[in-house]
Design an enzyme around this catalytic site. Structure first.
Site, PDB file in Angstrom:
ATOM      1  N   GLY A  70       0.808  -1.213   0.000  1.00  0.00           N
ATOM      2  CA  GLY A  70       0.000   0.000   0.000  1.00  0.00           C
ATOM      3  C   GLY A  70       0.844   1.267   0.000  1.00  0.00           C
ATOM      4  N   SER A  71       1.938   1.254   0.745  1.00  0.00           N
ATOM      5  CA  SER A  71       2.772   2.463   0.843  1.00  0.00           C
ATOM      6  C   SER A  71       3.315   2.850  -0.524  1.00  0.00           C
ATOM      7  CB  SER A  71       3.926   2.241   1.817  1.00  0.00           C
ATOM      8  OG  SER A  71       3.437   1.960   3.112  1.00  0.00           O
ATOM      9  N   ASN A 151      -7.655   3.850   9.128  1.00  0.00           N
ATOM     10  CA  ASN A 151      -7.097   2.664   9.775  1.00  0.00           C
ATOM     11  C   ASN A 151      -7.126   2.724  11.292  1.00  0.00           C
ATOM     12  OD1 ASN A 151      -5.140   4.718   8.798  1.00  0.00           O
ATOM     13  ND2 ASN A 151      -3.681   3.581  10.036  1.00  0.00           N
ATOM     14  N   GLN A 179      -7.600  -0.033   3.773  1.00  0.00           N
ATOM     15  CA  GLN A 179      -8.468  -0.610   4.813  1.00  0.00           C
ATOM     16  C   GLN A 179      -9.822  -1.040   4.265  1.00  0.00           C
ATOM     17  OE1 GLN A 179      -7.930  -1.314   8.098  1.00  0.00           O
ATOM     18  NE2 GLN A 179      -5.802  -0.660   7.953  1.00  0.00           N
ATOM     19  N   SER A 199      -3.551  -3.196  -0.521  1.00  0.00           N
ATOM     20  CA  SER A 199      -2.450  -3.973   0.051  1.00  0.00           C
ATOM     21  C   SER A 199      -2.932  -5.356   0.474  1.00  0.00           C
ATOM     22  CB  SER A 199      -1.893  -3.225   1.265  1.00  0.00           C
ATOM     23  OG  SER A 199      -0.933  -4.017   1.922  1.00  0.00           O
ATOM     24  N   GLY A 200      -2.171  -6.384   0.096  1.00  0.00           N
ATOM     25  CA  GLY A 200      -2.591  -7.765   0.343  1.00  0.00           C
ATOM     26  C   GLY A 200      -2.761  -8.147   1.802  1.00  0.00           C
ATOM     27  N   HIS A 201      -1.902  -7.624   2.682  1.00  0.00           N
ATOM     28  CA  HIS A 201      -1.894  -8.164   4.051  1.00  0.00           C
ATOM     29  C   HIS A 201      -3.003  -7.604   4.939  1.00  0.00           C
ATOM     30  CE1 HIS A 201       0.227  -4.960   6.513  1.00  0.00           C
ATOM     31  NE2 HIS A 201       0.520  -4.526   5.302  1.00  0.00           N
ATOM     32  N   THR A 237      11.521  -7.642 -10.843  1.00  0.00           N
ATOM     33  CA  THR A 237      10.874  -8.921 -11.129  1.00  0.00           C
ATOM     34  C   THR A 237       9.641  -9.068 -10.257  1.00  0.00           C
ATOM     35  OG1 THR A 237      13.023  -9.841 -11.675  1.00  0.00           O
ATOM     36  CG2 THR A 237      11.246 -11.423 -11.230  1.00  0.00           C
ATOM     37  N   CYS A 324       2.349   1.938  13.118  1.00  0.00           N
ATOM     38  CA  CYS A 324       3.457   2.786  12.675  1.00  0.00           C
ATOM     39  C   CYS A 324       3.833   3.826  13.724  1.00  0.00           C
ATOM     40  CB  CYS A 324       3.076   3.500  11.393  1.00  0.00           C
ATOM     41  SG  CYS A 324       2.060   2.510  10.315  1.00  0.00           S
TER      42      CYS A 324
HETATM   43  C1  LIG Z   1      -1.500  -0.589   6.202  1.00  0.00           C
HETATM   44  C2  LIG Z   1      -1.865   0.684   5.506  1.00  0.00           C
HETATM   45  C3  LIG Z   1      -1.020   1.256   4.539  1.00  0.00           C
HETATM   46  C4  LIG Z   1       0.331   0.663   4.211  1.00  0.00           C
HETATM   47  O1  LIG Z   1       0.244  -0.533   3.494  1.00  0.00           O
HETATM   48  P1  LIG Z   1       1.553  -1.481   3.416  1.00  0.00           P
HETATM   49  O2  LIG Z   1       1.162  -2.558   2.462  1.00  0.00           O
HETATM   50  O3  LIG Z   1       1.788  -1.973   4.784  1.00  0.00           O
HETATM   51  O4  LIG Z   1       2.645  -0.633   2.878  1.00  0.00           O
HETATM   52  C5  LIG Z   1      -1.426   2.401   3.903  1.00  0.00           C
HETATM   53  N1  LIG Z   1      -2.607   2.978   4.190  1.00  0.00           N
HETATM   54  C6  LIG Z   1      -3.451   2.475   5.103  1.00  0.00           C
HETATM   55  C7  LIG Z   1      -4.755   3.141   5.350  1.00  0.00           C
HETATM   56  C8  LIG Z   1      -3.106   1.318   5.797  1.00  0.00           C
HETATM   57  O5  LIG Z   1      -3.937   0.819   6.711  1.00  0.00           O
END
Ligand SMILES: *Cc1c(COP(=O)(O)O)cnc(C)c1O
Length: 395
Positions: A70-71, A151, A179, A199-201, A237, A324
């Site tokens: 996501g970042s 978040n 989110q 973001s996947g996680h 890659t 963070c």
């Molecule tokens: C977790 C989060 C991110 C960052 O995503 P990463 O994949 O960990 O870099 C960015 N924005 C929000 C709102 C998030 O909750």
């Protein structure tokens, strides 16, 4: 009992996502850029994954760029829109005061380069309105970037309305939907979104992989230079196991969206009702337009850090704000942005649930949080001053 209630920080991977990744480590391990058959098999898997993400977001496959998370997607979306604006002499960007640092720090860097940033006030209702965006748009505005859902405090922003305002004004609209994806129904075309980060996680996929949706015709600026991967816009890659795990998790989340939302919302509401009983407490975030899994409170007269440590000893993994900011002594910028004063912002607790949580776990949280808050207040000089009238209650 161990209760994991920090799903806004990260989630455990689903079995479907883990299973989807495994073949890409030792069977389909080719480099998608290789011309031979092993590489081409990987290339096919990559393009299949892209098409599946696109289908879920309601866009074309070529509008999806895979990133490291996501970042990175946030950085690239904002920098691209800023470069594009600057070429037309437009150097004004609108965002909100409660964005993730991936957005805020990118904006701060652009400010140093001469861009002007307006951060919308989020004190009213712990949210923004599309009207605030409309009023802030100027002749030289090149980008509106607002998160889809917060978040830390769970507020869900009026994204379709903001998209409408931006489209009418001819201003690009990016949303950090990290989110929201996998948790809320999103259609980028219907909602007039030009750029979107995911973001996947955050939806039971792997860490270190994400995607940027970029509407066709908007030129992206490279953040990472190198090879011609991702239509030449993101070198390196491709993380094919990660991408395939993320897509499997996303499909799983979307397929079960309604039932997961119902289950998680019910647990959330029971927690909010129960914790609201604690005297001198306040719910953070929009009480109505709220992420299904988010519970965020401030408790007066205690330190959030001590609360977290004691909760962990009682088996509850929670957070005080975002992962963070923890480790620093400054209170969360999000809580300050919604108008919580320092003393109150320090006593914060975020519980973020997923469909893997259970009603028994909710019962456990509802037992231990009031106990721990009462214990900490019992040994707090600030609480004593509040009780004797030396200090006045804020909440
Ligand atoms: C977790 C989060 C991110 C960052 O995503 P990463 O994949 O960990 O870099 C960015 N924005 C929000 C709102 C998030 O909750």
């Amino acid at each position: 009992m161990q209760v994991y209630a920090d799903n806004a920080a990260t989630t455990k991977m689903s079995q479907a996502a883990i299973r989807a990744m495994v073949p890409y480590f030792d069977q389909i391990y080719g480099n998608p850029s290789s011309l031979h058959s092993v590489g081409q098999e990987a290339k096919e898997a990559l393009e299949d994954a892209r098409a599946r993400v696109a289908k879920i977001l309601g866009c074309e496959p070529r509008e999806i760029y895979f990133t490291s998370g996501g970042s990175e997607a946030d950085n690239q979306a904002i920098i691209s829109a800023a470069r594009l604006g600057a070429r037309k002499g437009k150097r004004h960007i609108i965002s909100t005061a409660f964005e993730h640092h991936a957005v805020l720090h990118t904006l701060q860097r652009l400010e140093k380069e001469g861009f002007e940033v307006t951060l919308l006030d989020v004190r009213q209702g712990h949210n923004i309105t599309a009207g605030q965006v409309r009023d802030a748009i100027r002749e030289d505005t090149c980008l509106v970037t607002t998160m889809y859902a917060n978040n830390e405090i769970g507020s869900v922003l009026p994204i379709p309305q903001i998209g409408q305002v931006c489209r009418e004004a001819g201003v690009l609209f990016h949303t950090d939907a990290v989110q929201a994806v996998g948790h809320l129904a999103i259609d980028v075309k219907e909602q007039n979104i030009d750029l979107l980060s995911l973001s996947g996680h955050k939806f039971h996929g792997p860490k270190g992989v994400g995607a940027l949706y970029c509407r066709r015709g908007i030129p992206l600026t490279n953040v990472i230079e190198g090879g011609a991967q991702e239509r030449g816009k993101r070198a390196g890659t491709e993380n094919l196991p990660g991408i395939c795990g993320m897509v499997a998790a996303l499909e799983d989340a979307v397929a079960h969206l309604e039932e997961n939302t119902a289950k998680v919302t019910a647990m959330r509401d029971r927690l909010i009702a129960g914790l609201s009983q604690i005297p001198h407490s306040a719910l953070n975030g929009d009480p109505v337009n709220r992420l299904p899994g988010n519970v965020s409170f401030c408790f007066e007269g205690i330190e959030g850090e001590s609360l977290l440590l004691l909760l962990d000893m009682k088996g509850v993994c929670a957070s005080s704000g975002s992962a963070c900011t923890s480790g620093s002594l400054d209170p969360s910028h999000v809580l300050l942005a919604i108008g919580r004063v320092h003393d109150v912002a320090h006593g914060s607790l975020r519980l973020s649930l997923s469909e893997y949580n259970t009603e028994e776990e909710v019962d456990h949280i509802l037992t231990v949080v009031p106990e721990v808050v009462a214990y900490l207040r019992g040994i707090s000089p600030v609480w004593r001053d509040l009780q004797t009238g030396k200090r006045t209650y804020i909440l």
